[in-house]
Each structure stands twice: as structure tokens, then as C-alpha cells.
Design a protein around this motif. Structure first.
Motif, mmCIF file in Angstrom:
data_model
loop_
_atom_site.group_PDB
_atom_site.id
_atom_site.type_symbol
_atom_site.label_atom_id
_atom_site.label_comp_id
_atom_site.label_asym_id
_atom_site.label_seq_id
_atom_site.Cartn_x
_atom_site.Cartn_y
_atom_site.Cartn_z
ATOM 1 N N ARG A 233 11.450 16.499 -102.097
ATOM 2 C CA ARG A 233 12.148 17.326 -100.997
ATOM 3 C C ARG A 233 12.731 18.395 -101.377
ATOM 4 N N PRO A 234 12.253 19.587 -101.399
ATOM 5 C CA PRO A 234 12.796 20.987 -101.892
ATOM 6 C C PRO A 234 14.332 21.043 -101.091
ATOM 7 N N LYS A 235 14.978 21.713 -101.719
ATOM 8 C CA LYS A 235 16.292 22.327 -101.281
ATOM 9 C C LYS A 235 16.414 22.751 -99.945
ATOM 10 N N PHE A 236 15.367 23.725 -99.553
ATOM 11 C CA PHE A 236 15.322 24.444 -98.263
ATOM 12 C C PHE A 236 14.529 23.720 -97.251
ATOM 13 N N ALA A 237 14.112 22.492 -97.413
ATOM 14 C CA ALA A 237 13.212 21.852 -96.682
ATOM 15 C C ALA A 237 13.935 21.502 -95.471
ATOM 16 N N HIS A 238 12.880 21.575 -94.298
ATOM 17 C CA HIS A 238 13.652 21.163 -92.835
ATOM 18 C C HIS A 238 12.544 20.120 -92.264
ATOM 19 N N LYS A 239 12.965 19.824 -91.283
ATOM 20 C CA LYS A 239 12.085 18.566 -90.627
ATOM 21 C C LYS A 239 10.522 18.931 -90.329
ATOM 22 N N GLY A 240 10.398 20.360 -90.136
ATOM 23 C CA GLY A 240 9.145 20.728 -89.946
ATOM 24 C C GLY A 240 8.196 20.496 -91.375
ATOM 25 N N THR A 241 8.970 20.622 -92.251
ATOM 26 C CA THR A 241 8.376 20.424 -93.872
ATOM 27 C C THR A 241 7.708 19.198 -94.020
ATOM 28 N N PHE A 242 8.187 18.210 -93.340
ATOM 29 C CA PHE A 242 7.957 16.759 -93.608
ATOM 30 C C PHE A 242 6.926 16.240 -92.338
ATOM 31 N N GLY A 243 6.497 17.189 -91.567
ATOM 32 C CA GLY A 243 5.222 16.781 -90.787
ATOM 33 C C GLY A 243 5.854 16.047 -89.384
ATOM 34 N N HIS A 244 4.916 16.069 -88.535
ATOM 35 C CA HIS A 244 5.307 15.620 -87.014
ATOM 36 C C HIS A 244 4.394 14.210 -86.757
ATOM 37 N N ALA A 245 4.566 12.955 -86.857
ATOM 38 C CA ALA A 245 3.800 11.749 -86.634
ATOM 39 C C ALA A 245 3.670 11.363 -85.254
ATOM 40 N N LEU A 246 2.585 10.919 -84.849
ATOM 41 C CA LEU A 246 2.230 10.439 -83.186
ATOM 42 C C LEU A 246 2.105 8.965 -83.554
ATOM 43 N N LEU A 247 2.787 8.153 -82.858
ATOM 44 C CA LEU A 247 2.223 6.569 -82.740
ATOM 45 C C LEU A 247 2.106 6.322 -81.270
ATOM 46 N N ILE A 248 0.628 5.891 -80.997
ATOM 47 C CA ILE A 248 0.579 5.617 -80.026
ATOM 48 C C ILE A 248 0.740 3.786 -79.760
ATOM 49 N N CYS A 249 1.617 3.276 -79.482
ATOM 50 C CA CYS A 249 2.070 2.025 -79.818
ATOM 51 C C CYS A 249 2.663 1.464 -78.477
ATOM 52 N N GLY A 250 2.502 0.234 -78.128
ATOM 53 C CA GLY A 250 3.476 -0.543 -77.229
ATOM 54 C C GLY A 250 2.717 -0.776 -75.981
ATOM 55 N N SER A 268 9.936 6.261 -93.892
ATOM 56 C CA SER A 268 9.046 6.727 -94.902
ATOM 57 C C SER A 268 9.080 8.170 -95.200
ATOM 58 N N GLY A 269 10.047 9.031 -94.388
ATOM 59 C CA GLY A 269 9.939 10.199 -94.717
ATOM 60 C C GLY A 269 9.604 11.170 -93.881
ATOM 61 N N ALA A 270 9.057 10.835 -92.764
ATOM 62 C CA ALA A 270 8.528 11.800 -91.844
ATOM 63 C C ALA A 270 9.358 12.500 -90.968
ATOM 64 N N GLY A 271 9.132 13.825 -90.876
ATOM 65 C CA GLY A 271 10.177 14.684 -90.487
ATOM 66 C C GLY A 271 10.404 14.771 -88.774
ATOM 67 N N LYS A 272 9.455 14.198 -88.316
ATOM 68 C CA LYS A 272 9.623 14.091 -86.695
ATOM 69 C C LYS A 272 8.585 12.977 -86.305
ATOM 70 N N VAL A 273 9.017 12.242 -85.098
ATOM 71 C CA VAL A 273 8.194 11.082 -84.928
ATOM 72 C C VAL A 273 7.893 11.007 -83.436
ATOM 73 N N THR A 274 7.178 11.212 -82.812
ATOM 74 C CA THR A 274 6.731 10.874 -81.132
ATOM 75 C C THR A 274 6.097 9.524 -80.997
ATOM 76 N N VAL A 275 6.367 8.552 -80.009
ATOM 77 C CA VAL A 275 5.978 7.683 -79.634
ATOM 78 C C VAL A 275 5.394 7.881 -78.261
ATOM 79 N N HIS A 276 4.060 7.799 -78.222
ATOM 80 C CA HIS A 276 3.293 7.722 -77.201
ATOM 81 C C HIS A 276 3.114 6.395 -76.255
ATOM 82 N N GLY A 277 3.754 6.109 -75.112
ATOM 83 C CA GLY A 277 3.549 4.503 -74.662
ATOM 84 C C GLY A 277 3.761 4.490 -73.156
ATOM 85 N N PRO A 278 3.482 3.607 -72.573
ATOM 86 C CA PRO A 278 3.720 3.343 -70.988
ATOM 87 C C PRO A 278 5.040 4.009 -70.637
ATOM 88 N N ALA A 279 4.677 4.617 -69.339
ATOM 89 C CA ALA A 279 5.949 5.710 -68.855
ATOM 90 C C ALA A 279 7.267 4.868 -68.478
#
Length: 498
Positions: A233-250, A268-279
Motif C-alpha cells: 500500500r504506497p503512501k500516496f495510493a488512493h482507492k483507484g490504485t486498488f481496483g474496482h471489483a464487480l460482484l453479480i450476486c444475490g 481483502s483490499g479492493a479499492g471499490k466494489v459494485t454489486v449488480h443485483g435485482p433492482a
């Protein structure tokens, strides 16, 4: 840690003797001293008696040496052997080394004798070099040991069990097995769980350069390996440094799967997480996981349409999505249109099992994570664990996919033909949602740019380690999947001390 065949283990002994150099007798002494150290940690009560059953070969020689060394620690020891049956020269030499005083009692098993009614039984009858099933005298002795209510500790491998092939005949049913230097493949398979009991590996100081030079497809994941896979985890890291995960679940009634996977992905360290699921799940996700974003499906109650994947660095799909016809069609469209690998679990695997021709459309480098039931739906039935590992290995190589067979010693296979086993985890993790947590962890590490093989090994190991920490706190009976998530951070932190 490499997993060696019995032939390789024997060769490593020979190379150690030549390379150090050290005599075979002194190598036996070193191994026995390491075994004794482990036994004394396991059974610290000085009143505990040891009853050591020694066979005719080098495993019996180990047992005789262990008895002498325990006696030197003022422990009560009884040796059960038949001197007329001893064939190993090193075993004979260790027999001659026994002290003349009779605090250390020798029981002649060549004559009628009484089995002990208290203490610990130590199995040193036969090691991994056994070439044929036990019968006659030795099979009867194994039956008597197995009939005893006392706990049994096997040295190297339970007598009568084969390390490299299925065991059909009689063998010791140990409570603990102390594998010498490296585990045998058979000790890691479900077929032999009742024979092996709790598995421990005892380092006996074999020649490391010789070990490094040995080629094997099989390895046991260790902490040193996993530590190197966790992103810095570098000192000047930001959320974009650690990626964007998509979970199609539920899906309707199963949004808990999405919540567990997303929470684990964040931990587990993901910078951003999006859940795709029923509306209609928007409020559930937003209230339960404020850290996550939500992307609604076109359908209110289930997943049906393939979202735009361009902004995501990793994708996990399957947890709780169900098998609605629209869901199955959406899943098929997704695997055909995706340009990158994905993690497929639960209902994603069940959809593939219903439509096996679709497996060819799964993007190369993707990860499949079946538990035993899901595995059986995907593949032809195998006769034993050795055959299943081979089937799994051949599937990964032919299809270009990673596969995790989730069990007590989860088995991971890679497109290159590598096979890894995990040693962390406990039976308390056999609970609903545990697999959803693992899916989130793998997806979270992939989002950070960790290579697929490394992400897989790290996630499986840390998943088990978190489960072990949780079980130490709440007990195995009461452990739930959320407890595993709560200890992902401490499990990662443990690696700092490795």
C-alpha cells in the motif's frame, strides 16, 4: 512446501546422507529428536505414558529411538516389538542403544500380550515405503490398535496406508499423524481423513538444495508464499490504485450471499466494489454495506442482463443468483461477451453443470470454485481422491481454467498443471455463506492486480486462516460466515510476523 512422492522422499533421505554428509543412523536420530519435541508439546503432562508400537523397518527404528529419547526426558515409555522380526540395521542399532535399566519396558508382541488401558499409542510399525497391503500378524496387530479407546499418533504415515495410491486394506486409524519433512499426497485427501486424523508436518532437517532441485506438480501453500502475494500500500495510493471489483450476486431471498461476498471483497483490499443485483435489492445493499455501490438489474427479483464490464478490474458471479431461465440466459451472454477472466461460484457453477457445453465459452484464466456437491454435478464420478485430483488437474490444463475444490485441504489446479493444497481452516467453516466469502476475497485480490494464481492461493489460505482465528474466538460450532469476514484483517496482519 513441496509434496513429494514416496520415491522422492526416499531419494531425499539418500541425498541428505550423501550431501551433509550424515549417516543414516544419525539422520534417524535427528528425525526422532524432532518427533519427540513435537510429542512433548502435544502431551505436556509428565504423567502421560507413551506406548510405542515398532515394526521391522526404519519406521520401527524411528519408534525405538523416540522411546529412548522420551525416556531421557523422564517420561514413562513402553516399547511393543518383536525383536525376531526386526530387519532394519538402523532399527537393530537403536535397539542396542536402549538403556539397560528397566524403567523403559519392552513388551514382546510376538507372544500374547495385553493392550495398555491408559496413555498414548504411537504407531511406528510401517512408513511410507510400504509396498503391499498388511496381512496376517501385522494386520491383526493393526486391528487391536484400532480397537483401543486410546488416542493414536502415527509417525510419518498411518501404518498400512499408501501415500501415492488409494488404500483398500487395513491401516491404522490415527488421531494425529506426524508427517516427516513434507506431507504425503494421500494424507491430504478426504478418502484418508479417518486414517490420518489431525495432520502435522515435522521438519527433520533434510538437505534443502536437493529438495529445491526436485520437480513436483504438488505443493502445500505456506505463509511465506502468501505474504509475497499481498499488494503493498504506497503512501500516496488512493482507492483507484486498488481496483474496482464487480460482484453479480444475490437474488430474491438470497441477498445475504451478495452482502457476504461484497464485505469480504472490501476486507481483502479492493479499492471499490459494485454489486449488480435485482433492482429491488438496492436498499438492502445500501443499508447493509455502505462502502459498496449498487447497480440494478433490469429485473426486480433476479439477474438477467449483462452489464458493461469495461470499468471493472475483476468480476465475481454466481453467489445466490438462482437458476431462473432469464438468469441462465444472462449468464450465458456474460461468459461469451467477457474479455477477461472471472470468478464463478455457486449458482454460476450449477448453471454450467446444467449446460456443460457452455464451459468452453468461459474466458480462459477464469476461476471455478466448487464444493464437493457442485463438483460432482460438473464432472464424471471418480473412484477415489487420487483420481479426482488427476481429473481436476487435466480439466484445468485442457480448458485453461483455474479450479478450487473446496474441502478440508482445498485443492487448487492451474492451467499449467500445478496442484496446490491448503492447510488452514477448520470444520466450523462448513457453514452457509463461507463459499460466498471466498468468492469475494478472490475477486477483491484480482481487482488489485494480483495475478490469478497468486490471488487464488492467497485468498484460500487467508480464508482458512480467518476461519481459524474466528473459531478460536467463538468456537467451531457457533462459527458463521460473517465471523470469517471479521477476521480477514487479522489474518492478513498475521503475515507481518512471517
Amino acid at each position: 512446501m513441496k509434496i513429494l512422492t514416496t520415491t522422492q522422499s526416499r531419494k531425499l533421505d539418500e541425498l541428505t546422507i550423501l550431501s551433509e554428509p550424515i549417516s543414516s543412523l544419525n539422520l534417524m536420530e535427528r528425525a526422532s529428536s524432532r518427533i519427540v519435541s513435537r510429542l512433548l508439546k502435544m502431551y505436556a503432562d509428565p504423567a502421560m505414558e507413551f506406548h510405542i508400537f515398532c515394526g521391522p523397518g526404519n519406521n520401527g527404528g524411528d519408534g525405538i529411538a523416540v522411546a529412548r529419547l522420551l525416556d531421557q526426558q523422564d517420561r514413562v515409555v513402553n516399547i511393543y516389538l518383536d525383536e525376531n522380526r526386526i530387519k532394519s540395521e538402523d532399527a537393530k542399532a537403536n535397539l542396542a542403544r536402549l538403556p539397560k535399566r528397566r524403567y523403559l519396558k519392552i513388551v514382546n508382541i510376538g507372544r500374547p500380550f495385553e493392550m495398555p488401558d491408559h496413555g498414548i499409542l504411537v504407531d511406528a510399525l510401517f512408513g511410507s515405503g510400504l509396498a503391499k497391503p498388511l496381512y496376517g500378524f501385522w494386520a491383526e496387530l493393526v486391528n487391536r490398535i484400532n480397537a483401543s479407546p486410546l488416542a493414536t499418533v502415527a509417525i510419518d504415515i498411518p501404518s498400512g496406508m499408501f501415500g501415492d495410491q488409494s488404500t483398500e486394506a487395513k491401516s491404522i486409524l490415527a488421531d494425529h499423524t506426524l508427517c516427516l519433512h513434507a506431507p504425503k499426497l494421500g494424507c491430504l485427501l478426504e478418502d484418508n481423513a479417518h486414517r490420518v486424523g489431525r495432520l502435522q508436518v515435522v521438519d527433520i532437517g533434510l538437505h534443502l538444495p536437493s529438495l529445491d532441485a526436485m520437480e513436483t506438480s504438488y505443493q502445500l501453500i505456506d505463509r511465506e508464499m502468501v505474504k509475497s502475494f499481498i499488494p503493498h500500500r504506497p503512501k500516496f495510493a488512493h482507492k483507484g490504485t486498488f481496483g474496482h471489483a464487480l460482484l453479480i450476486c444475490g437474488g430474491y431471498g438470497k441477498m445475504g450471499a451478495a452482502i457476504l461476498a461484497a464485505r469480504a471483497c472490501h476486507r481483502s483490499g479492493a479499492g471499490k466494489v459494485t454489486v449488480h443485483g435485482p433492482a429491488l435489492a438496492n436498499d438492502i445493499i445500501q443499508i447493509s454495506i455502505p462502502e459498496s455501490m449498487f447497480q440494478p438489474d433490469l429485473e426486480n427479483y433476479w439477474f438477467s442482463n449483462c452489464p458493461d464490464l469495461n470499468e471493472y478490474q475483476s468480476l465475481g458471479i454466481g453467489c445466490g443468483i438462482g437458476m431462473n431461465p432469464q438468469t441462465m440466459a444472462g449468464f450465458h451472454t456474460l461468459i461469451k461477451s467477457s474479455n477477461g477472466p472471472m470468478v464463478i461460484d455457486a449458482d454460476g457453477l450449477n448453471i454450467l453443470a446444467k449446460n456443460k457445453s457452455w464451459i468452453a465459452s468461459v474466458p480462459k484464466g477464469s476461476v471455478l470454485t466448487p464444493h464437493p456437491g457442485e463438483y460432482q454435478r460438473l464432472f464424471d464420478k471418480t473412484t477415489d481422491g487420487f483420481q479426482r485430483v488427476q481429473q481436476q488437474q487435466e480439466f484445468s490444463k485442457s480448458m485453461g481454467l483455474f479450479l478450487v475444490y473446496k474441502c478440508a485441504h482445498s485443492c487448487m489446479t492451474t492451467p499449467e498443471g500445478h496442484v496446490y493444497f491448503n492447510w488452514t481452516g477448520n470444520p466450523g467453516m462448513a457453514t452457509a455463506g463461507s463459499g460466498d466469502v471466498l468468492t469475494g476475497m478472490i475477486t477483491g485480490l484480482l481487482a488489485q492486480g494480483v495475478k490469478t494464481e497468486s490471488a487464488l492461493l492467497a485468498a484460500v489460505h487467508l480464508h482458512g486462516a480467518a476461519g481459524d482465528l474466528a473459531a478460536a474466538k467463538v468456537g467451531m460450532t457457533s462459527l458463521i460466515a460473517s465471523d470469517i469476514i471479521d477476521y480477514i484483517g487479522p489474518a492478513i496482519k498475521q503475515l507481518e510476523n512471517v
